[in-house]
Write a protein that holds these residues in place. Structure first.
Motif, PDB file in Angstrom:
ATOM      1  N   UNK A 101      24.174  -0.420   9.151  1.00  0.00           N
ATOM      2  CA  UNK A 101      22.971  -0.803   8.401  1.00  0.00           C
ATOM      3  C   UNK A 101      23.218  -0.775   6.896  1.00  0.00           C
ATOM      4  N   UNK A 102      23.851   0.264   6.400  1.00  0.00           N
ATOM      5  CA  UNK A 102      24.088   0.397   4.960  1.00  0.00           C
ATOM      6  C   UNK A 102      24.993  -0.713   4.441  1.00  0.00           C
ATOM      7  N   UNK A 103      25.982  -1.093   5.233  1.00  0.00           N
ATOM      8  CA  UNK A 103      26.857  -2.191   4.830  1.00  0.00           C
ATOM      9  C   UNK A 103      26.089  -3.505   4.744  1.00  0.00           C
ATOM     10  N   UNK A 104      25.192  -3.726   5.698  1.00  0.00           N
ATOM     11  CA  UNK A 104      24.382  -4.947   5.683  1.00  0.00           C
ATOM     12  C   UNK A 104      23.500  -5.001   4.445  1.00  0.00           C
ATOM     13  N   UNK A 105      22.886  -3.864   4.102  1.00  0.00           N
ATOM     14  CA  UNK A 105      22.052  -3.819   2.901  1.00  0.00           C
ATOM     15  C   UNK A 105      22.865  -4.148   1.656  1.00  0.00           C
ATOM     16  N   UNK A 106      24.084  -3.630   1.604  1.00  0.00           N
ATOM     17  CA  UNK A 106      24.951  -3.872   0.457  1.00  0.00           C
ATOM     18  C   UNK A 106      25.335  -5.345   0.350  1.00  0.00           C
TER      19      UNK A 106
ATOM     20  N   UNK B 273      14.663   1.007   2.454  1.00  0.00           N
ATOM     21  CA  UNK B 273      13.210   1.057   2.402  1.00  0.00           C
ATOM     22  C   UNK B 273      12.706   2.262   1.608  1.00  0.00           C
ATOM     23  N   UNK B 274      13.361   3.402   1.780  1.00  0.00           N
ATOM     24  CA  UNK B 274      12.934   4.612   1.076  1.00  0.00           C
ATOM     25  C   UNK B 274      13.077   4.446  -0.429  1.00  0.00           C
ATOM     26  N   UNK B 275      14.181   3.858  -0.868  1.00  0.00           N
ATOM     27  CA  UNK B 275      14.393   3.645  -2.301  1.00  0.00           C
ATOM     28  C   UNK B 275      13.371   2.657  -2.865  1.00  0.00           C
TER      29      UNK B 275
ATOM     30  N   UNK C  82       0.808  -1.225   0.000  1.00  0.00           N
ATOM     31  CA  UNK C  82       0.000   0.000   0.000  1.00  0.00           C
ATOM     32  C   UNK C  82       0.840   1.274   0.000  1.00  0.00           C
ATOM     33  N   UNK C  83       2.172   1.164  -0.155  1.00  0.00           N
ATOM     34  CA  UNK C  83       3.023   2.361  -0.073  1.00  0.00           C
ATOM     35  C   UNK C  83       2.745   3.355  -1.198  1.00  0.00           C
TER      36      UNK C  83
ATOM     37  N   UNK D  84      12.278   3.600   7.389  1.00  0.00           N
ATOM     38  CA  UNK D  84      13.606   2.994   7.288  1.00  0.00           C
ATOM     39  C   UNK D  84      13.984   2.305   8.591  1.00  0.00           C
ATOM     40  N   UNK D  85      13.600   2.903   9.720  1.00  0.00           N
ATOM     41  CA  UNK D  85      13.911   2.324  11.030  1.00  0.00           C
ATOM     42  C   UNK D  85      13.222   0.973  11.223  1.00  0.00           C
ATOM     43  N   UNK D  86      12.024   0.830  10.702  1.00  0.00           N
ATOM     44  CA  UNK D  86      11.310  -0.449  10.814  1.00  0.00           C
ATOM     45  C   UNK D  86      12.084  -1.540  10.085  1.00  0.00           C
ATOM     46  N   UNK D  87      12.497  -1.244   8.855  1.00  0.00           N
ATOM     47  CA  UNK D  87      13.259  -2.246   8.103  1.00  0.00           C
ATOM     48  C   UNK D  87      14.583  -2.547   8.794  1.00  0.00           C
ATOM     49  N   UNK D  88      15.241  -1.518   9.307  1.00  0.00           N
ATOM     50  CA  UNK D  88      16.532  -1.700   9.977  1.00  0.00           C
ATOM     51  C   UNK D  88      16.394  -2.598  11.216  1.00  0.00           C
TER      52      UNK D  88
END
Length: 203
Positions: free
Chosen positions: A140-145, A152-154, A105-106, A121-125
């Motif tokens: 967090x950014x390293x984990x996503x990579x 989440x925002x992207x 629904x975003x 973003x905090x929820x996903x983190x």
């Protein structure tokens, strides 16, 4: 019927509330009471207005996503998962089960504040830390990579762009498209078209 109600919001909400109090709606012998908040299709609609709808929706999604994260944490401890590749499986199921729930629904979250975006973003983190079973001090950014998961925002921006592209260039009809175009023609309303244009310019 006893669980049903009427949600009123918008410019004439006060007048409509007074009218409802004077002339209540009766369904199957039950009086339909006015509600402050009501869930519908992945959203929490609130009499507080569009921004409050987004906030309440995110609060609800946080609870659901944290439950999913706890379940995934247990499921990923399976020996078979360890054998086929724990990291790749984690990335796959995180996106399939958790991100899809968070982002559902975003496309309707128009005009998000910076605080709401940070909360998303905090929820996903928090969920990612929970699934991985690691400290929230991890980068967090390293984990996503490493996991090849989008912020989440992207992801939200991508889904809005995809939705609008399909609506205009593929479907090209329906009340949803008419409403979005109506928002665009009203100079006082910043709608989905304006947001998506901004995202496209940003990228």
């Amino acid at each position: 019927p006893d669980k049903s109600g009427i949600l009123i919001f918008g410019r004439n909400s006060e007048k409509l509330s007074l009218d409802l109090a004077k002339n209540p709606t009766i369904v199957q012998g039950f009086e339909m009471k006015e509600k402050d908040c009501e869930p519908y299709l992945g959203m929490k609609f609130s009499k507080g207005g569009p921004s409050d709808c987004i906030t309440k929706t995110l609060e609800t999604k946080k609870m659901r996503c944290m439950v999913i994260a706890a379940q995934l944490e247990q499921e990923l401890e399976d020996d078979i998962v360890m054998g086929v590749g724990w990291l790749a499986t984690t990335s796959l199921v995180f996106e399939a089960k958790l991100v899809s729930t968070l982002m559902y629904s975003c496309e309707a979250w128009i005009g998000m504040t910076k605080q709401q975006q940070s909360y998303l973003e905090a929820i996903q983190r928090q969920c990612l830390y929970k699934v991985l079973g690691i400290s929230n001090r991890s980068n967090y950014r390293n984990l996503l990579s490493i996991l090849k998961i989008a912020p989440a925002i992207d992801m939200m921006k991508k889904m809005k762009i995809t939705f609008l592209n399909f609506l205009i260039h593929v479907k090209n009809k329906g009340i949803c498209l008419e409403t979005i175009k109506g928002d665009k023609s009203n100079g006082d309303i910043v709608g989905l078209i304006d947001e998506v244009r901004g995202y496209c310019e940003e990228y």
